[in-house]
Design a protein around this motif. Structure first.
Motif, PDB file in Angstrom:
ATOM      1  N   GLN A  97     -30.090  24.996  -6.636  1.00 59.01           N
ATOM      2  CA  GLN A  97     -29.916  24.237  -7.872  1.00 59.01           C
ATOM      3  C   GLN A  97     -28.854  23.155  -7.694  1.00 59.01           C
ATOM      4  N   ARG A  98     -27.749  23.509  -7.042  1.00 57.82           N
ATOM      5  CA  ARG A  98     -26.694  22.514  -6.826  1.00 57.82           C
ATOM      6  C   ARG A  98     -27.177  21.413  -5.885  1.00 57.82           C
ATOM      7  N   LEU A  99     -27.924  21.780  -4.855  1.00 60.17           N
ATOM      8  CA  LEU A  99     -28.470  20.776  -3.946  1.00 60.17           C
ATOM      9  C   LEU A  99     -29.376  19.812  -4.703  1.00 60.17           C
ATOM     10  N   ALA A 100     -30.246  20.350  -5.535  1.00 55.66           N
ATOM     11  CA  ALA A 100     -31.140  19.499  -6.325  1.00 55.66           C
ATOM     12  C   ALA A 100     -30.354  18.594  -7.266  1.00 55.66           C
ATOM     13  N   GLU A 101     -29.281  19.116  -7.849  1.00 59.17           N
ATOM     14  CA  GLU A 101     -28.447  18.298  -8.725  1.00 59.17           C
ATOM     15  C   GLU A 101     -27.831  17.129  -7.952  1.00 59.17           C
ATOM     16  N   LEU A 102     -27.344  17.397  -6.760  1.00 55.92           N
ATOM     17  CA  LEU A 102     -26.730  16.341  -5.954  1.00 55.92           C
ATOM     18  C   LEU A 102     -27.750  15.289  -5.548  1.00 55.92           C
ATOM     19  N   VAL A 103     -28.977  15.726  -5.233  1.00 57.22           N
ATOM     20  CA  VAL A 103     -30.034  14.765  -4.909  1.00 57.22           C
ATOM     21  C   VAL A 103     -30.350  13.906  -6.128  1.00 57.22           C
ATOM     22  N   ASP A 104     -30.389  14.537  -7.271  1.00 55.25           N
ATOM     23  CA  ASP A 104     -30.634  13.791  -8.506  1.00 55.25           C
ATOM     24  C   ASP A 104     -29.501  12.792  -8.763  1.00 55.25           C
ATOM     25  N   GLN A 105     -28.257  13.219  -8.549  1.00 51.13           N
ATOM     26  CA  GLN A 105     -27.118  12.327  -8.759  1.00 51.13           C
ATOM     27  C   GLN A 105     -27.145  11.137  -7.799  1.00 51.13           C
ATOM     28  N   SER A 106     -27.728  11.325  -6.649  1.00 51.85           N
ATOM     29  CA  SER A 106     -27.838  10.221  -5.672  1.00 51.85           C
ATOM     30  C   SER A 106     -28.971   9.267  -6.013  1.00 51.85           C
ATOM     31  N   GLY A 107     -29.694   9.542  -7.078  1.00 49.59           N
ATOM     32  CA  GLY A 107     -30.851   8.706  -7.422  1.00 49.59           C
ATOM     33  C   GLY A 107     -32.016   8.953  -6.493  1.00 49.59           C
ATOM     34  N   TYR A 108     -32.054  10.156  -5.918  1.00 51.54           N
ATOM     35  CA  TYR A 108     -33.116  10.530  -4.980  1.00 51.54           C
ATOM     36  C   TYR A 108     -33.113   9.613  -3.750  1.00 51.54           C
ATOM     37  N   LYS A 109     -31.933   9.163  -3.396  1.00 52.88           N
ATOM     38  CA  LYS A 109     -31.743   8.409  -2.158  1.00 52.88           C
ATOM     39  C   LYS A 109     -31.084   9.322  -1.124  1.00 52.88           C
ATOM     40  N   ILE A 110     -31.209   8.945   0.126  1.00 56.02           N
ATOM     41  CA  ILE A 110     -30.649   9.745   1.208  1.00 56.02           C
ATOM     42  C   ILE A 110     -29.127   9.769   1.097  1.00 56.02           C
ATOM     43  N   SER A 111     -28.561  10.952   1.180  1.00 55.28           N
ATOM     44  CA  SER A 111     -27.099  11.101   1.153  1.00 55.28           C
ATOM     45  C   SER A 111     -26.618  11.974   2.311  1.00 55.28           C
ATOM     46  N   THR A 112     -27.489  12.216   3.279  1.00 59.83           N
ATOM     47  CA  THR A 112     -27.174  13.055   4.433  1.00 59.83           C
ATOM     48  C   THR A 112     -27.160  12.213   5.704  1.00 59.83           C
ATOM     49  N   GLY A 113     -26.460  12.705   6.720  1.00 57.97           N
ATOM     50  CA  GLY A 113     -26.442  12.058   8.018  1.00 57.97           C
ATOM     51  C   GLY A 113     -27.267  12.835   9.030  1.00 57.97           C
ATOM     52  N   PHE A 114     -26.891  12.715  10.305  1.00 59.18           N
ATOM     53  CA  PHE A 114     -27.658  13.343  11.378  1.00 59.18           C
ATOM     54  C   PHE A 114     -27.803  14.846  11.190  1.00 59.18           C
ATOM     55  N   GLY A 140     -19.937  15.381  13.663  1.00 53.14           N
ATOM     56  CA  GLY A 140     -20.199  15.811  12.296  1.00 53.14           C
ATOM     57  C   GLY A 140     -21.529  15.321  11.768  1.00 53.14           C
ATOM     58  N   ASP A 141     -21.525  15.000  10.485  1.00 49.19           N
ATOM     59  CA  ASP A 141     -22.745  14.503   9.836  1.00 49.19           C
ATOM     60  C   ASP A 141     -22.843  12.998  10.085  1.00 49.19           C
ATOM     61  N   TRP A 142     -23.043  12.662  11.323  1.00 50.36           N
ATOM     62  CA  TRP A 142     -23.035  11.288  11.842  1.00 50.36           C
ATOM     63  C   TRP A 142     -23.950  10.383  11.011  1.00 50.36           C
ATOM     64  N   LEU A 143     -23.440   9.200  10.727  1.00 45.94           N
ATOM     65  CA  LEU A 143     -24.201   8.189   9.987  1.00 45.94           C
ATOM     66  C   LEU A 143     -24.557   8.628   8.564  1.00 45.94           C
ATOM     67  N   ASP A 144     -23.659   9.350   7.946  1.00 47.30           N
ATOM     68  CA  ASP A 144     -23.775   9.574   6.504  1.00 47.30           C
ATOM     69  C   ASP A 144     -23.831   8.193   5.844  1.00 47.30           C
ATOM     70  N   PRO A 145     -24.849   7.900   5.057  1.00 52.64           N
ATOM     71  CA  PRO A 145     -24.971   6.545   4.493  1.00 52.64           C
ATOM     72  C   PRO A 145     -23.855   6.178   3.534  1.00 52.64           C
ATOM     73  N   ASP A 146     -23.087   7.169   3.061  1.00 54.04           N
ATOM     74  CA  ASP A 146     -21.972   6.876   2.166  1.00 54.04           C
ATOM     75  C   ASP A 146     -20.657   6.649   2.910  1.00 54.04           C
ATOM     76  N   SER A 147     -20.685   6.766   4.231  1.00 53.54           N
ATOM     77  CA  SER A 147     -19.457   6.577   5.004  1.00 53.54           C
ATOM     78  C   SER A 147     -19.268   5.097   5.310  1.00 53.54           C
ATOM     79  N   ASP A 148     -18.067   4.754   5.731  1.00 52.31           N
ATOM     80  CA  ASP A 148     -17.774   3.399   6.174  1.00 52.31           C
ATOM     81  C   ASP A 148     -18.638   3.098   7.398  1.00 52.31           C
ATOM     82  N   PRO A 149     -19.431   2.005   7.375  1.00 51.65           N
ATOM     83  CA  PRO A 149     -20.292   1.704   8.525  1.00 51.65           C
ATOM     84  C   PRO A 149     -19.534   1.628   9.842  1.00 51.65           C
TER      85      PRO A 149
END
Length: 761
Positions: free
Chosen positions: A564-581, A466-475
């Protein structure tokens, strides 16, 4: 041939031959060289090549490469052919835990010296039972654990014809199917550069720490003299923790070299191993050694001999360092096989890493033949596994009893390497050979995926990374991402089916085109029916939107709300990475495609963890495996899977090259080029250069008080389009061009055009 000596030492082999004298001068002499293991060869004491770790690592069960070297200038009437053998990948340790079973228990060398005389007569000398063997000065060697050299046994007189080898042991011949011998497609491994220490300090425990200032891959050459029999030990690490070398991320890899002194002036260079390191802990140094003296310690950078093709620079120093880090990570992991990491007990050719990084790799270096060679192994491993693309190539997991993974069928992103990597090479170089060679593998992968689809048409019922190493997942659970693995897998399957159908069209395979185009249509319909509802995509996370946008799953009129929704989610993340591989390589492009380039720049320029620039602010000189491989307090992430040299997350460089720098192929191989920089993030200038198959393409843009300037070069034999934000496209012919928009508001452009040799403007 294999040695009759039972020992852990790297064996030496020699044979003296006398050339014919009645057929005139030697016209040409070649030495064909291969090994079960890795080898170095000499003629009368002279190394026949500067190539290292011959013949590299392939799927040895079915492919064993050889080098054919021109040695015409080295031959004399009497020649001693000498060979040293190391374990390499064949008999060395591979994998983690209990590791993989070696490919074989015995090392063996293969050599054929072929001599052509002026009268047309040819004679050949091959490895046979007449050779002699003996122990050598390399008393232990392993790619993971390091190398031990005893300089007291370091004489080289055995490499010459006059040496008396009557006390040497014999050899025996191993039966190897000659049909598996194949020439190299890719380049050899060589020394790339040398780096002197940045500093030499003492650790809190009293050890000497040598800092080379750059996380690199290779070894340390040591010049030292001291009492006979004393041992100097070098332990390698990528980072320090509390002032000491931090070796915990290496897991069970020792990464340690031992050098036993002869009592004279010694030079040690451990060429049968390599390490990923920046720091070296040195113990056992004689008191008289000046550790800071020039030449005492020299880091030797090694890697596959790739030609650099692409560069990038801009007005932001942190972005420049990030780009440098990406280059260094690629160099360190492109050592015959494109590996995930070069330091711990792994170093395997993970397919998922390369799937996402291949476009970046093909821009930075000429990797066409390097990856064509690797794809040969992928294809042959896949063919022996019923169409399943193994997650590592060569596949050593099948040789491991405790890999820690359940049985793995085809997987999205990882298995898609069979399709995405050849397509990246086609896009970069425009050479259909790679598509012709890879098509059966591409088709086999897509058909295997089709067999795994659920009745709903989704690929959601088998094990996925899947989206390996999503930074929001359990390490501890890097696969547990926000994105539903079915979303990732079905979107990836659609992309692979589309690419395979397009490949079939290019190769004029009409029935396969129809087959895979129909499959793609059905996958798209299934994705949309099950995952796209009420202007939302299932999982409602950044990766889901990024893949749907970039893979062409959405209709044109849906891109607006999705972006627009993607940009909103990036904004909600504080412009930090929220995606994995899966999502990280595509998110910036998805934002740009949907009109949110400024959001993409904010994401790129974020300095707080997780982000691309956080490691840069922490002093990183390569790309990390985890966004927080080092924590803000300088301690190392306590997780077991923590590498400081992983190129996969550096796939963002592809976006930097195309959107920040502004060079994109409009046709495969850059026969038509799009120059389309999209400035943002307060950058004031950027420049990029690429050696295309047709010559160098260059662009430099800069903001000026009066507007915007662009200088560019269109290679001979190509044409280009210049596309600037808010301007009409400009068609460009080969040559040099300077374009100036005097004011940001005015659409007027002034253009001065020069020329390149052999081209008209």
């Amino acid at each position: 041939m294999a040695t009759d000596v039972v020992s852990d030492a790297a064996p030496l082999f020699r044979r003296t031959v006398r050339l014919a004298t009645s057929h005139g001068p030697v016209e040409r002499a070649t030495l064909k060289l291969s090994a079960l293991g890795v080898c170095e060869a000499f003629l009368n004491g002279h190394e026949v090549s500067d190539e290292l770790l011959i013949p590299g690592w392939t799927s040895y069960e079915w492919r064993l490469r050889y080098r054919e070297l021109d040695v015409t200038d080295m031959v004399t009437d009497t020649l001693t052919v000498a060979i040293i053998l190391g374990n390499g990948w064949y008999r060395g340790r591979l994998g983690w835990g209990e590791g993989a079973a070696p490919y074989g228990d015995e090392l063996a060398a293969y050599a054929e010296l072929k001599v052509l005389y002026s009268d047309g007569y040819e004679e050949a000398f091959v490895t046979d039972a007449s050779w002699k063997s003996h122990d050598g000065p390399v008393t232990a060697n392993d790619l993971y654990d390091g190398q031990s050299i005893d300089a007291r046994r370091n004489a080289t007189d055995w490499m010459y014809p006059e040496y008396d080898d009557r006390e040497w042991a014999g050899v025996h011949i191993l039966e190897v199917d000659q049909r598996i011998l194949t020439p190299y497609i890719g380049p050899p491994i060589r020394r790339q550069e040398e780096i002197t220490p940045r500093s030499v300090t003492s650790s809190p425990s009293g050890s000497t720490i040598v800092d080379f200032g750059q996380n690199l891959v290779g070894w340390v050459r040591v010049k030292v003299s001291g009492p006979e029999g004393s041992i100097v030990t070098l332990r390698h690490s990528e980072v320090l923790e509390a002032g000491e070398v931090c070796v915990r991320p290496l897991r069970t890899a020792h990464a340690t070299d031992h050098f036993t002194l002869s009592g004279g002036d010694d030079v040690f260079e451990p060429t049968f191993t390599f390490h990923g390191f920046r720091y070296v802990e040195v113990t056992g140094l004689p008191e008289n050694v000046d550790v800071a003296a020039d030449g005492t310690f020299t880091a030797v950078v090694v890697g596959s001999d790739l030609s650099r093709t692409g560069t990038f620079r801009c007005s932001n120093p942190l972005l420049n360092r990030l780009h440098d880090n990406i280059v260094w990570s690629m160099r360190g992991n492109f050592v015959d096989v494109p590996t995930d990491c070069p330091q711990r007990d792994e170093r395997l050719g993970w397919t998922g890493d390369l799937s996402v990084f291949a476009p970046t790799a093909a821009y930075l270096y000429d990797v066409k033949d390097f990856l064509r060679d690797w794809l040969q192994d992928l294809s042959i491993e896949q063919a022996h596994q019923g169409g399943i693309v193994p997650v590592v190539i060569p596949d050593v997991l099948k040789r491991m009893t405790t890999a820690g993974l359940p049985p793995v069928d085809s997987t999205a992103i990882w298995g898609d390497a069979a399709v995405w990597v050849p397509w990246a090479l086609w896009s970069a170089y425009g050479d259909p050979v790679v598509l012709e060679e890879s098509f059966d593998s591409m088709a086999a992968h897509v058909r295997r995926v089709r067999s795994l689809l659920a009745p709903s048409g989704l690929w959601d019922g088998s094990l996925q990374f899947g989206d390996w190493l999503d930074p929001d997942s359990d390490p501890a659970q890097p696969w547990a991402a926000k994105a539903d693995p079915g979303v990732v897998a079905t979107a990836s399957a659609y992309r692979s089916a589309i690419i395979t159908s397009q490949t079939a069209q290019i190769l004029h395979r009409s029935s396969e085109y129809d087959e895979f185009a129909d499959m793609a249509l059905r996958l798209r319909e299934a994705f949309r029916e099950n995952y796209v509802q009420n202007q939302r995509i299932h999982s409602d996370c950044t990766t889901a939107y990024s893949l749907a946008i970039m893979f062409g799953i959405l209709e044109p009129d849906e891109l607006s709300w999705a972006g627009q929704r993607l940009a909103e989610l990036v904004d909600q993340s504080g412009y930090k990475i929220s995606t994995g591989f899966a999502g990280t390589p595509f998110i910036n492009d998805a934002l740009t495609l949907t009109g949110h380039t400024n959001t993409a720049y904010q994401l790129l320029l974020q300095q707080h963890c997780p982000s691309w620039l956080y490691p840069v602010t922490m002093g990183a000189t390569t790309v990390w495996e985890r966004w927080d491989s080092m924590l803000p307090d300088g301690s190392v992430n306590p997780g077991e899977m923590t590498s400081f040299n992983h190129y996969a997350l550096g796939a963002v460089a592809d976006w930097m090259h195309r959107i920040v720098g502004g060079i994109t192929p409009l046709e495969p191989g850059y026969r038509r080029i799009l120059f389309s920089p999209q400035p943002g993030g307060e950058l004031t200038w950027a420049e990029s250069e690429l050696t295309t198959p047709h010559g160098k393409a260059k662009i430099r843009w800069a903001k000026t008080p009066g507007g915007f300037e662009v200088d560019l070069t269109v290679p001979t034999g190509t044409t280009a389009i210049l596309r600037l934000p808010g301007r009409s496209d400009i068609e460009l012919q080969p040559g040099t061009h300077s374009i100036n928009s005097k004011t940001a508001e005015s659409p007027a452009l002034e253009m001065a055009t020069g020329s390149v040799p052999g081209a008209s403007s």
